[in-house]
Design a protein around this motif. Structure first.
Motif, PDB file in Angstrom:
ATOM      1  N   UNK A 103       2.873   8.958  -3.777  1.00  0.00           N
ATOM      2  CA  UNK A 103       2.273   9.752  -4.859  1.00  0.00           C
ATOM      3  C   UNK A 103       1.629   8.805  -5.867  1.00  0.00           C
ATOM      4  N   UNK A 104       1.010   9.364  -6.879  1.00  0.00           N
ATOM      5  CA  UNK A 104       0.356   8.534  -7.906  1.00  0.00           C
ATOM      6  C   UNK A 104       1.364   7.603  -8.595  1.00  0.00           C
ATOM      7  N   UNK A 105       2.629   8.061  -8.647  1.00  0.00           N
ATOM      8  CA  UNK A 105       3.649   7.263  -9.343  1.00  0.00           C
ATOM      9  C   UNK A 105       4.374   6.249  -8.443  1.00  0.00           C
ATOM     10  N   UNK A 106       4.143   6.315  -7.129  1.00  0.00           N
ATOM     11  CA  UNK A 106       4.833   5.373  -6.213  1.00  0.00           C
ATOM     12  C   UNK A 106       4.489   3.935  -6.560  1.00  0.00           C
ATOM     13  N   UNK A 107       5.459   3.054  -6.260  1.00  0.00           N
ATOM     14  CA  UNK A 107       5.189   1.615  -6.376  1.00  0.00           C
ATOM     15  C   UNK A 107       5.262   1.042  -4.956  1.00  0.00           C
ATOM     16  N   UNK A 108       4.190   1.188  -4.202  1.00  0.00           N
ATOM     17  CA  UNK A 108       4.250   0.826  -2.782  1.00  0.00           C
ATOM     18  C   UNK A 108       4.413  -0.679  -2.562  1.00  0.00           C
ATOM     19  N   UNK A 109       5.059  -1.001  -1.432  1.00  0.00           N
ATOM     20  CA  UNK A 109       5.209  -2.404  -1.023  1.00  0.00           C
ATOM     21  C   UNK A 109       4.988  -2.462   0.480  1.00  0.00           C
ATOM     22  N   UNK A 110       4.617  -3.637   0.963  1.00  0.00           N
ATOM     23  CA  UNK A 110       4.538  -3.807   2.404  1.00  0.00           C
ATOM     24  C   UNK A 110       5.963  -3.780   2.956  1.00  0.00           C
TER      25      UNK A 110
ATOM     26  N   UNK B  80      -0.777   7.074   5.168  1.00  0.00           N
ATOM     27  CA  UNK B  80      -0.957   6.856   6.610  1.00  0.00           C
ATOM     28  C   UNK B  80      -0.199   5.599   7.053  1.00  0.00           C
ATOM     29  N   UNK B  81      -0.317   4.523   6.280  1.00  0.00           N
ATOM     30  CA  UNK B  81       0.404   3.294   6.637  1.00  0.00           C
ATOM     31  C   UNK B  81       1.921   3.476   6.501  1.00  0.00           C
ATOM     32  N   UNK B  82       2.330   4.303   5.544  1.00  0.00           N
ATOM     33  CA  UNK B  82       3.772   4.566   5.373  1.00  0.00           C
ATOM     34  C   UNK B  82       4.312   5.273   6.618  1.00  0.00           C
TER      35      UNK B  82
ATOM     36  N   UNK C 253       3.245   5.046   9.522  1.00  0.00           N
ATOM     37  CA  UNK C 253       3.264   4.098  10.647  1.00  0.00           C
ATOM     38  C   UNK C 253       4.303   2.998  10.430  1.00  0.00           C
ATOM     39  N   UNK C 254       4.998   3.043   9.305  1.00  0.00           N
ATOM     40  CA  UNK C 254       6.081   2.085   9.056  1.00  0.00           C
ATOM     41  C   UNK C 254       5.632   0.774   8.416  1.00  0.00           C
ATOM     42  N   UNK C 255       4.348   0.664   8.040  1.00  0.00           N
ATOM     43  CA  UNK C 255       3.855  -0.613   7.520  1.00  0.00           C
ATOM     44  C   UNK C 255       3.989  -0.735   6.001  1.00  0.00           C
ATOM     45  N   UNK C 256       4.136   0.406   5.335  1.00  0.00           N
ATOM     46  CA  UNK C 256       4.243   0.412   3.868  1.00  0.00           C
ATOM     47  C   UNK C 256       5.447   1.263   3.480  1.00  0.00           C
ATOM     48  N   UNK C 257       6.175   0.845   2.413  1.00  0.00           N
ATOM     49  CA  UNK C 257       7.233   1.731   1.907  1.00  0.00           C
ATOM     50  C   UNK C 257       6.899   2.159   0.481  1.00  0.00           C
ATOM     51  N   UNK C 258       7.353   3.351   0.106  1.00  0.00           N
ATOM     52  CA  UNK C 258       6.971   3.873  -1.209  1.00  0.00           C
ATOM     53  C   UNK C 258       7.983   3.466  -2.281  1.00  0.00           C
TER      54      UNK C 258
END
Lengths: 90, 361
Positions: free
Chosen positions: A3-10, A81-83, A85-90
């Motif tokens: 979401x807009x508030x997520x702090x995504x990481x690889x 989409x990357x999340x 596929x397991x490449x990104x976590x939120x």
């Protein structure tokens, strides 16, 4: 969900790298890889587990002089989409 | 025209392995330790691969941990910026061995299981005590903070326990699980009658995977490989001959896939004699089935010829006697009857042979 508030990481074991032979950035993951176009590369360069999706979108909108709501929607779609596929976590 | 460079290198470091899985994809003629490439040869191969444009290396085997120089090779791969995957059975993966690999820079480990049920797993792998070692290995990998892929090869003998396998993979904290129906090459082809699932088993396994994917979402990604004998169209084997992958055998033969040495009238170049770039760009072996110009009918005029690239050359050879024919899996192939016959010959009580060296050492 991203979401807009997520702090995504690889995700663990996922690396963003410049591919000299093909002169493009690529995301390397366990036994997989994702070829990246320029907009995707610019997004992933800002993914650090700290910045929010909103902050990433603000940065891109300012640098590329593009409408922020369009950018935000694109960033969410791309990272979700990357999340999945397991490449990104939120 | 120079072909696009390969993306991944499959480094089959050795054919030695403590396990005897009857579906092993290694060739029936296993390479002996004395024929294996040296540490320096492998380091040179890794450097040349990175230089050529390879991004990932898969250290495989046999059991790659049977090579005493594995840590050195992983370190070398990291030094030339190759992403390294270790494909292991885990039976040699002690906590100390793992710490060395992590320090050397291994990026990811794929750990294989023969079954979720101990007795069946150890009967298939032919090694008592193996299951506990694998469970320990999974724990060490997770504790070290590395991403874990669990791999389960499924077939007629174990496919009915797929739900338990998925539960085990979840319990071990796999970020990713591979559920791969056996492919029929090498020992798998030899033991095909005992391994080919029934259509009902295949359909059920597909339904189990689909349900698990819905339930698990991104918490564990499941990669699912179906047995192509039941498909109407062949797989794009290796994403096409000489398009993405290069495989190096333990003795240093450069191959477009791990089974290619079965193909007659092709000489595969040795990395002891030529650079990877020479081999990839201009060897006859890599040129022979690259692209579409080698194709006979029905592939030559098929609208899917750049989708499946004619399927698998080794499968065409194994089942029709001619590597140039269409993959007999294809419903457009005149040889589809070979697949039908194989499906009819598989049975529950078929005998199977454990993988082992066939020639006396």
């Amino acid at each position: 969900m991203i979401t807009a508030q997520s702090q995504p990481a690889l995700s663990r074991g996922v690396k963003l790298r410049f591919d000299q032979a093909r002169e493009a950035w690529v995301l390397l993951a366990p036994e997989r890889m994702f070829a990246l176009d320029q907009p995707s590369t610019e997004i992933l360069k800002l993914v650090d587990g700290e910045r929010t999706v909103e902050a990433i979108s603000d940065d891109l909108a300012a640098r590329f002089n593009a409408p922020r709501d369009v950018i935000l929607a694109d960033v969410v779609t791309f990272l979700e989409d990357l999340r999945q596929k397991g490449a990104v976590r939120s | 025209m120079t072909p696009a460079p390969p993306l991944a290198l499959l480094a089959e470091l050795t054919h030695r392995c403590p396990l005897k899985c009857p579906y092993c994809s290694n060739p029936l003629e296993l390479e002996r330790a004395s024929a294996e490439l040296s540490t320096d040869d492998w380091k040179r191969v890794l450097s040349e691969a990175a230089e050529l444009g390879v991004l990932q290396v898969h250290f495989s085997g046999g059991e790659p941990m049977a090579r005493r120089d594995l840590v050195q090779l992983v370190r070398h791969a990291a030094s030339v910026d190759l992403y390294s995957n270790l494909i292991t059975s885990g039976v040699m993966l002690t906590e100390a061995a793992l710490a060395e690999l992590v320090e050397a820079g291994v990026d990811h480990i794929q750990l294989s299981f023969q079954d979720a049920e101990v007795e069946s797993a150890e009967r298939l792998g032919g090694l008592r005590g193996a299951q506990q070692k694998k469970l320990d290995a999974a724990r060490f990998i997770r504790a070290a903070g590395l991403p874990l892929t669990t791999n389960f090869v499924i077939h007629r003998q174990n496919v009915d326990r797929l739900e338990q396998m998925i539960a085990l993979a979840e319990q071990l904290g796999s970020a990713r699980m591979e559920v791969a129906h056996t492919q029929y090459y090498g020992w798998g082809l030899l033991n095909r009658d005992a391994l080919l699932p029934t259509r009902e088993q295949l359909e059920r396994s597909t339904a189990v995977v689909e349900a698990a994917r819905v339930r698990l979402g991104a918490s564990m990604v499941i990669d699912y490989v179906v047995p192509d004998y039941y498909a109407a169209r062949p797989k794009a084997c290796m994403s096409g001959w000489g398009r993405r992958f290069m495989n190096i055998s333990p003795a240093g033969k450069a191959l477009p896939c791990h089974a290619a040495e079965t193909l007659p009238n092709l000489t595969f170049p040795s990395v002891r004699e030529q650079s990877l770039r020479q081999i990839w760009n201009s060897s006859e072996a890599f040129e022979t089935f690259r692209g579409t110009s080698w194709m006979p009918d029905p592939c030559r005029t098929c609208d899917l010829r750049e989708v499946d690239w004619g399927g698998c050359r080794c499968q065409a050879l194994a089942l029709t006697g001619d590597a140039r024919r269409a993959d007999p899996v294809c419903e457009r192939s005149p040889d589809r009857h070979a697949i039908t016959a194989a499906l009819g010959s598989a049975r529950d009580n078929a005998a199977w042979a454990p993988r082992q060296p066939r020639t006396p050492a």
